[in-house]
Design a protein around this motif. Structure first.
Motif, short mmCIF file in Angstrom:
data_model
loop_
_atom_site.label_atom_id
_atom_site.label_comp_id
_atom_site.label_asym_id
_atom_site.label_seq_id
_atom_site.Cartn_x
_atom_site.Cartn_y
_atom_site.Cartn_z
N UNK A 10 0.93 -1.40 -0.25
CA UNK A 10 -0.28 0.44 -0.19
C UNK A 10 0.79 1.20 -0.15
N UNK A 11 1.70 1.41 0.96
CA UNK A 11 3.01 2.71 0.84
C UNK A 11 3.56 3.26 0.05
N UNK A 12 4.31 1.91 -0.44
CA UNK A 12 5.38 2.07 -1.68
C UNK A 12 4.12 2.15 -3.11
N UNK A 13 2.94 1.77 -2.94
CA UNK A 13 1.81 2.50 -4.56
C UNK A 13 0.95 3.31 -3.89
N UNK A 14 1.48 3.92 -2.97
CA UNK A 14 0.27 4.95 -2.09
C UNK A 14 -1.11 5.18 -2.45
N UNK A 15 -1.51 3.35 -2.37
CA UNK A 15 -2.76 3.67 -2.68
C UNK A 15 -3.37 2.89 -0.63
N UNK A 16 -4.72 3.73 -0.20
CA UNK A 16 -5.16 2.94 0.85
C UNK A 16 -6.71 2.95 1.09
N UNK A 69 -2.47 3.53 7.63
CA UNK A 69 -1.60 3.51 5.72
C UNK A 69 -1.56 4.53 5.40
N UNK A 70 -2.70 5.35 5.44
CA UNK A 70 -2.57 6.79 5.19
C UNK A 70 -1.58 7.86 5.45
N UNK A 71 -2.06 7.31 6.98
CA UNK A 71 -0.57 8.19 7.92
C UNK A 71 0.86 7.41 7.93
N UNK A 72 1.31 6.31 7.89
CA UNK A 72 2.35 6.08 6.76
C UNK A 72 2.74 6.80 5.69
N UNK A 73 1.41 6.60 4.30
CA UNK A 73 1.94 7.34 3.31
C UNK A 73 2.33 8.62 3.73
N UNK A 74 2.01 9.62 4.02
CA UNK A 74 2.28 10.62 4.44
C UNK A 74 3.72 11.22 5.34
N UNK A 75 4.26 10.06 6.00
CA UNK A 75 5.39 10.18 6.48
C UNK A 75 6.60 9.13 5.69
#
Length: 425
Positions: free
Chosen positions: A49-55, A68-74
């Protein structure tokens, strides 16, 4: 006057010890967040999810959308385990801070903070990039704001925001939201707060309906063999008694006996408080929420013949029980002292401290210890004597893949499984 002066001095000393416990808990939380290797589930979330910016892909249980969203942001800051866990650690710091503030207002701040701040299993998830810890903190904040701050007509709205975020952190928490709105209805209608109550209820109900639909989707993918669904499959009456409806292990997942004994001692005080106290406060409503939630989270899975919640799934449902325990303990000790109360006032801090020390693992986790991967794993390759190509002897594990990706990114030594070539040697 001397007794009043002595009592003030004693409470001041208790607050000093509570402050020391607060700083200790913050240190232990961040230290564990740094030292614990990235776990199986964290790595899977990062890779899928994070690598692909998909939550917003909800087909498997591993995606905890808000987390997942917070992981993407950080991840725009960095991709080390510490950076990816930083949102949970920040929420954890907020949780410990509010626990400290609330505890200092009680008659027994040391015991109160030991219960809130040193709950072993929940503490572990404050340090991991998973939705369980986020939902735990959000439900805690929602209850605290509604019941322990001065009530106003917007209290239900603020708490609703916390509960909505909890629902999209871990889907089963929709059950708690339902229980909260049902029990709080009496106070809201009594105060004629119709518009805010019903508008908040409709919005929360819509979110709860949606996440429930996602839960059914995840259950279907599990039934078809596409994904894994965590939970208890085989159970009987003995399980519910032995684990105290699953909450015993939450007080020490590494040793069910210690966890169970700790919870039994606390429940004894709760029972005593509710039976003999003449002045029950908001803890009565919070207990109703907890009991209704507990009943629903077990009855529905049994009727649907799906796995029961256990261990980490139950963590978000723990805060109401902790609030009830803290209120009961302070009510219990507020009454006229006798030998039992004096003994428990001495023993409880020892029991709670010992139990936490028995469960604290600064570089490991209960749930994923069996799949633990060391950060040095990318350099632990073997060479095939016939082909002279490198390969990894381990079985597939997202954490292995994560550390290999990190090695590539940071120009560290690693083996490329596809070509059999060692890079950055």
């Amino acid at each position: 006057l001397d007794m009043i002066k002595y009592s003030k001095i004693l409470h001041k000393e208790f607050n000093k010890i509570t402050s020391a416990l607060f700083f200790l808990s913050v240190f232990l939380m961040f230290y564990k967040g740094i030292q614990t290797p990235f776990t199986f589930d964290e790595a899977q979330t990062y890779l899928e999810y994070v690598l692909h910016k998909d939550f917003i892909k909800f087909a498997i249980a591993n995606n905890h959308p808000f987390n997942t969203l917070l992981m993407i942001v950080f991840s725009y800051i960095g991709s080390s385990p510490f950076i990816l866990r930083l949102p949970n650690l920040i929420f954890g710091l907020g949780y410990l801070s509010f626990s400290y503030i609330l505890s200092k207002k009680t008659r027994n701040p040391i015991i109160s903070y030991l219960i809130f701040g040193f709950s072993p299993y929940a503490f572990e998830f404050l340090t991991l990039a998973r939705g369980y810890g986020l939902a735990y903190v959000l439900i805690f904040l929602g209850i605290a704001y509604y019941y322990y701050f001065d009530w106003n007509k917007y209290s239900i709205i603020v708490s609703s925001i916390f509960f909505i975020l909890a629902n999209i952190s871990i889907f089963p928490t929709a059950v708690f939201t339902f229980s909260f709105f049902l029990i709080s209805m009496f106070q809201e209608l009594k105060n004629k707060n119709y518009i805010n109550y019903f508008s908040s209820g409709i919005i929360c109900g819509a979110v709860a309906y949606k996440v429930t639909a996602f839960m059914f989707l995840i259950t279907e993918t599990y039934a078809s063999g596409i994904s894994y669904l965590y939970g208890l499959k085989n159970y009987n009456l003995e399980y519910f008694i032995k684990t105290i409806f699953g909450f015993g292990p939450l007080f020490n997942p590494y040793n069910d006996l210690y966890g169970g004994i700790t919870l039994i001692v606390l429940l004894f005080i709760v029972l005593n408080h509710f039976l003999f106290s003449k002045d029950l406060g908001v803890e009565k409503n919070i207990l109703y929420i907890f009991l209704l939630t507990t009943a629903i989270i077990y009855i529905i899975p049994i009727l649907l013949e799906v796995k029961l919640p256990e261990h980490r799934i139950l963590i978000p449902f723990l805060p109401p029980l902790l609030f009830v325990v803290v209120a009961s303990i302070n009510g219990f000790f507020n009454r006229k002292k006798n030998r039992l109360r004096q003994l428990l006032q001495f023993l409880l801090p020892l029991i709670l401290s010992f139990n936490f020390l028995m469960a604290y693992r600064f570089d490991d986790t209960f749930d994923w210890g069996i799949n633990r991967v060391d950060p040095s794993e990318p350099a632990e390759y073997l060479i095939d004597q016939d082909t002279n190509k490198c390969f990894y002897p381990h079985t597939e594990n997202p954490a292995n893949e994560y550390y290999i990706e990190e090695a590539k990114k940071n120009n560290l030594i690693y083996c490329d499984d596809e070509t059999g070539v060692v890079f950055n040697k």
